[in-house]
Write a protein that holds these residues in place. Structure first.
Motif, PDB file in Angstrom:
ATOM      1  N   PRO A  92      14.553   1.271   8.414  1.00 39.81           N
ATOM      2  CA  PRO A  92      13.742   2.288   9.092  1.00 39.81           C
ATOM      3  C   PRO A  92      13.972   3.709   8.568  1.00 39.81           C
ATOM      4  CG  PRO A  92      14.519   0.697  10.681  1.00 39.81           C
ATOM      5  CD  PRO A  92      15.148   0.315   9.366  1.00 39.81           C
ATOM      6  N   ALA A  93      15.233   4.082   8.291  1.00 40.81           N
ATOM      7  CA  ALA A  93      15.525   5.456   7.838  1.00 40.81           C
ATOM      8  C   ALA A  93      14.895   5.757   6.483  1.00 40.81           C
ATOM      9  CB  ALA A  93      17.030   5.688   7.786  1.00 40.81           C
ATOM     10  N   GLU A  94      14.526   4.718   5.757  1.00 43.93           N
ATOM     11  CA  GLU A  94      13.928   4.913   4.430  1.00 43.93           C
ATOM     12  C   GLU A  94      12.402   4.898   4.483  1.00 43.93           C
ATOM     13  OE1 GLU A  94      17.585   2.569   2.195  1.00 43.93           O
ATOM     14  OE2 GLU A  94      15.710   1.537   2.650  1.00 43.93           O
ATOM     15  N   LEU A  95      11.862   4.907   5.681  1.00 49.19           N
ATOM     16  CA  LEU A  95      10.404   4.860   5.850  1.00 49.19           C
ATOM     17  C   LEU A  95       9.922   6.127   6.537  1.00 49.19           C
ATOM     18  CD1 LEU A  95      10.156   1.190   7.165  1.00 49.19           C
ATOM     19  CD2 LEU A  95       9.574   1.989   4.863  1.00 49.19           C
ATOM     20  N   SER A  96       8.675   6.483   6.300  1.00 51.58           N
ATOM     21  CA  SER A  96       8.086   7.624   6.998  1.00 51.58           C
ATOM     22  C   SER A  96       7.763   7.230   8.439  1.00 51.58           C
ATOM     23  CB  SER A  96       6.805   8.060   6.280  1.00 51.58           C
ATOM     24  OG  SER A  96       5.793   7.102   6.474  1.00 51.58           O
ATOM     25  N   GLY A  97       7.443   8.212   9.280  1.00 52.33           N
ATOM     26  CA  GLY A  97       7.129   7.927  10.680  1.00 52.33           C
ATOM     27  C   GLY A  97       5.981   6.934  10.824  1.00 52.33           C
ATOM     28  N   GLY A  98       4.933   7.142  10.043  1.00 53.16           N
ATOM     29  CA  GLY A  98       3.778   6.244  10.104  1.00 53.16           C
ATOM     30  C   GLY A  98       4.149   4.830   9.685  1.00 53.16           C
ATOM     31  N   GLN A  99       5.009   4.741   8.657  1.00 51.64           N
ATOM     32  CA  GLN A  99       5.436   3.414   8.185  1.00 51.64           C
ATOM     33  C   GLN A  99       6.307   2.728   9.233  1.00 51.64           C
ATOM     34  OE1 GLN A  99       7.229   4.734   4.527  1.00 51.64           O
ATOM     35  NE2 GLN A  99       5.409   4.203   3.317  1.00 51.64           N
ATOM     36  N   ARG A 100       7.168   3.511   9.892  1.00 54.23           N
ATOM     37  CA  ARG A 100       7.996   2.929  10.961  1.00 54.23           C
ATOM     38  C   ARG A 100       7.109   2.390  12.085  1.00 54.23           C
ATOM     39  NH1 ARG A 100      12.272   6.894   9.799  1.00 54.23           N
ATOM     40  NH2 ARG A 100      11.389   8.438  11.179  1.00 54.23           N
ATOM     41  N   GLN A 101       6.049   3.147  12.419  1.00 55.25           N
ATOM     42  CA  GLN A 101       5.183   2.668  13.495  1.00 55.25           C
ATOM     43  C   GLN A 101       4.434   1.400  13.054  1.00 55.25           C
ATOM     44  OE1 GLN A 101       5.275   2.275  16.414  1.00 55.25           O
ATOM     45  NE2 GLN A 101       4.464   4.048  17.483  1.00 55.25           N
ATOM     46  N   ARG A 102       4.115   1.285  11.776  1.00 56.01           N
ATOM     47  CA  ARG A 102       3.496   0.046  11.285  1.00 56.01           C
ATOM     48  C   ARG A 102       4.443  -1.146  11.424  1.00 56.01           C
ATOM     49  NH1 ARG A 102      -1.223   0.953   8.053  1.00 56.01           N
ATOM     50  NH2 ARG A 102      -1.634   3.188   8.086  1.00 56.01           N
ATOM     51  N   VAL A 103       5.730  -0.911  11.168  1.00 62.33           N
ATOM     52  CA  VAL A 103       6.723  -1.984  11.346  1.00 62.33           C
ATOM     53  C   VAL A 103       6.767  -2.397  12.821  1.00 62.33           C
ATOM     54  CG1 VAL A 103       9.155  -2.642  11.145  1.00 62.33           C
ATOM     55  CG2 VAL A 103       8.115  -1.168   9.398  1.00 62.33           C
ATOM     56  N   THR A 104       6.760  -1.398  13.712  1.00 64.91           N
ATOM     57  CA  THR A 104       6.780  -1.679  15.154  1.00 64.91           C
ATOM     58  C   THR A 104       5.565  -2.504  15.569  1.00 64.91           C
ATOM     59  OG1 THR A 104       7.795   0.487  15.436  1.00 64.91           O
ATOM     60  CG2 THR A 104       7.027  -0.590  17.412  1.00 64.91           C
ATOM     61  N   ILE A 105       4.407  -2.155  15.002  1.00 67.07           N
ATOM     62  CA  ILE A 105       3.179  -2.880  15.321  1.00 67.07           C
ATOM     63  C   ILE A 105       3.266  -4.318  14.799  1.00 67.07           C
ATOM     64  CG2 ILE A 105       0.707  -3.003  14.801  1.00 67.07           C
ATOM     65  CD1 ILE A 105       0.799   0.151  14.799  1.00 67.07           C
ATOM     66  N   ALA A 106       3.771  -4.475  13.577  1.00 70.22           N
ATOM     67  CA  ALA A 106       3.934  -5.824  13.015  1.00 70.22           C
ATOM     68  C   ALA A 106       4.859  -6.652  13.899  1.00 70.22           C
ATOM     69  CB  ALA A 106       4.490  -5.734  11.592  1.00 70.22           C
ATOM     70  N   ARG A 107       5.952  -6.044  14.372  1.00 71.22           N
ATOM     71  CA  ARG A 107       6.887  -6.770  15.235  1.00 71.22           C
ATOM     72  C   ARG A 107       6.232  -7.139  16.565  1.00 71.22           C
ATOM     73  NH1 ARG A 107      11.999  -3.609  17.293  1.00 71.22           N
ATOM     74  NH2 ARG A 107      10.226  -2.557  18.266  1.00 71.22           N
ATOM     75  N   ALA A 108       5.420  -6.221  17.112  1.00 73.89           N
ATOM     76  CA  ALA A 108       4.763  -6.496  18.403  1.00 73.89           C
ATOM     77  C   ALA A 108       3.751  -7.640  18.279  1.00 73.89           C
ATOM     78  CB  ALA A 108       4.069  -5.235  18.910  1.00 73.89           C
ATOM     79  N   LEU A 109       3.161  -7.803  17.081  1.00 71.84           N
ATOM     80  CA  LEU A 109       2.078  -8.784  16.928  1.00 71.84           C
ATOM     81  C   LEU A 109       2.535 -10.115  16.335  1.00 71.84           C
ATOM     82  CD1 LEU A 109      -0.831  -6.498  15.688  1.00 71.84           C
ATOM     83  CD2 LEU A 109      -0.298  -7.224  18.005  1.00 71.84           C
ATOM     84  N   ILE A 110       3.811 -10.206  15.939  1.00 74.75           N
ATOM     85  CA  ILE A 110       4.275 -11.365  15.169  1.00 74.75           C
ATOM     86  C   ILE A 110       4.174 -12.664  15.972  1.00 74.75           C
ATOM     87  CG2 ILE A 110       6.756 -11.133  15.751  1.00 74.75           C
ATOM     88  CD1 ILE A 110       5.414 -12.046  12.279  1.00 74.75           C
ATOM     89  N   ASN A 111       4.319 -12.578  17.294  1.00 75.94           N
ATOM     90  CA  ASN A 111       4.225 -13.782  18.133  1.00 75.94           C
ATOM     91  C   ASN A 111       2.806 -14.073  18.588  1.00 75.94           C
ATOM     92  OD1 ASN A 111       6.589 -15.224  18.356  1.00 75.94           O
ATOM     93  ND2 ASN A 111       7.479 -13.851  19.901  1.00 75.94           N
ATOM     94  N   ASP A 112       1.829 -13.367  18.010  1.00 73.49           N
ATOM     95  CA  ASP A 112       0.427 -13.538  18.358  1.00 73.49           C
ATOM     96  C   ASP A 112       0.188 -13.417  19.873  1.00 73.49           C
ATOM     97  OD1 ASP A 112      -2.201 -13.860  17.699  1.00 73.49           O
ATOM     98  OD2 ASP A 112      -2.150 -16.043  17.847  1.00 73.49           O
ATOM     99  N   PRO A 113       0.592 -12.278  20.462  1.00 71.42           N
ATOM    100  CA  PRO A 113       0.471 -12.108  21.915  1.00 71.42           C
ATOM    101  C   PRO A 113      -0.989 -11.999  22.349  1.00 71.42           C
ATOM    102  CG  PRO A 113       1.040 -10.025  20.897  1.00 71.42           C
ATOM    103  CD  PRO A 113       1.088 -11.049  19.800  1.00 71.42           C
ATOM    104  N   THR A 114      -1.275 -12.362  23.600  1.00 71.49           N
ATOM    105  CA  THR A 114      -2.632 -12.166  24.115  1.00 71.49           C
ATOM    106  C   THR A 114      -2.840 -10.723  24.573  1.00 71.49           C
ATOM    107  OG1 THR A 114      -1.735 -13.349  26.001  1.00 71.49           O
ATOM    108  CG2 THR A 114      -3.518 -14.404  24.850  1.00 71.49           C
ATOM    109  N   ILE A 115      -1.746 -10.058  24.992  1.00 69.85           N
ATOM    110  CA  ILE A 115      -1.856  -8.667  25.437  1.00 69.85           C
ATOM    111  C   ILE A 115      -0.855  -7.809  24.665  1.00 69.85           C
ATOM    112  CG2 ILE A 115      -1.725  -7.072  27.396  1.00 69.85           C
ATOM    113  CD1 ILE A 115      -2.068  -9.500  29.234  1.00 69.85           C
TER     114      ILE A 115
END
Ligand code: ADP
Ligand code: ADP
Length: 223
Positions: free
Chosen positions: A141-164
């Protein structure tokens, strides 16, 4: 097709003598696949509403149904399992583990749900590529920009294919250009997957793109 329902919610915070009516008379219905913006001034109850609807926080009165299941009738353990199975979370401050690389952060929810290490790595790399970060998988994370960190967070939130997918000020710590890119990505993911997105935000452009805006004042829904 209603996926989230709230009836007559009331939420009170008590700190000694102090009492805050954080939510009163909350009634709402959210359609499956919609993108919802929760808006309103600071302190009006947006985060409290998100936390109560997602079962992260408890309510004092009323009833919440997610996919027809009454949240209040589940035990703490059942609620946790329900969240892990059906929900993804995106927060403003990313909540990424600093010692893990992007791909290790993204695959974590899969390892917890007992997907094999090999399969988890494959899916996490695919997910990072979908959020435009294929070439940053080994960065911490420390080697990524803020926008890139938020993309990682989004990828983690969606990895389990949530309905919500619940997001609390997902662009709050980003400059306006990066924030617009992240919103584009969320809209694109919402359209591709027909997942339901509930987003707490101050950003008017988010509201403009939402299917429904929930406007709050002093713990109540205005419109
Ligand atoms: P918003 O997200 O719209 O800024 P919040 O949901 O964070 O608003 O807060 C709603 C109200 O509840 C505010 O008055 C806030 O001070 C109060 N509040 C939030 N969390 C707590 C808490 N843990 N204890 C006491 N009061 C709280
Ligand atoms: P942005 O313009 O998106 O905010 P930055 O200017 O912060 O991006 O970073 C530009 C590039 O440099 C990014 O691709 C990022 O991955 C890389 N980068 C930023 N900070 C570091 C760092 N501390 N170590 C290694 N790479 C970095």
């Amino acid at each position: 097709d209603i996926i989230i329902e709230a009836h007559d919610l009331k939420k009170i915070y008590r700190n000694g003598q102090l009492r805050v009516d954080a939510l009163s008379n909350i009634n709402l219905a959210i359609k499956r696949g919609d993108m919802i913006a929760i808006m309103g001034p600071s302190g009006c109850g947006k985060t409290t509403l998100l936390n109560c609807l997602s079962g992260l926080d408890t309510i004092d009165e009323g009833d919440i149904l997610i996919q027809g299941a009454h949240l209040g009738e589940l035990s703490d353990q059942e609620r946790t399992a329900f969240r892990a199975r059906y929900m993804g979370f995106i927060f403003q401050d990313f909540n990424l583990l600093p010692v893990l690389s992007a791909v290790e952060n993204v695959e974590l929810p899969l390892l917890v749900s007992k997907v094999s290490a090999r399969q988890a790595r494959k899916r996490a790399l695919e997910m990072l590529s979908r959020v435009g970060l294929a070439d940053r998988a080994r960065h911490r994370p420390a080697e990524l920009s803020g926008g890139q960190r938020q993309r990682v967070t989004i990828a983690r939130a969606l990895i389990n294919d949530p309905t919500i997918v619940w997001a609390d000020e997902p662009t709050g710590n980003l400059d306006s250009e990066t924030a617009a890119e992240i919103m584009d990505l969320l809209c694109q993911l919402n359209q591709e997957n027909r997942q339901t997105f509930v987003i707490v935000t101050h950003a008017l452009e988010v509201g403009q793109r939402a299917h429904q805006i929930i406007t709050m004042r002093d713990g109540r829904i205005l419109a």
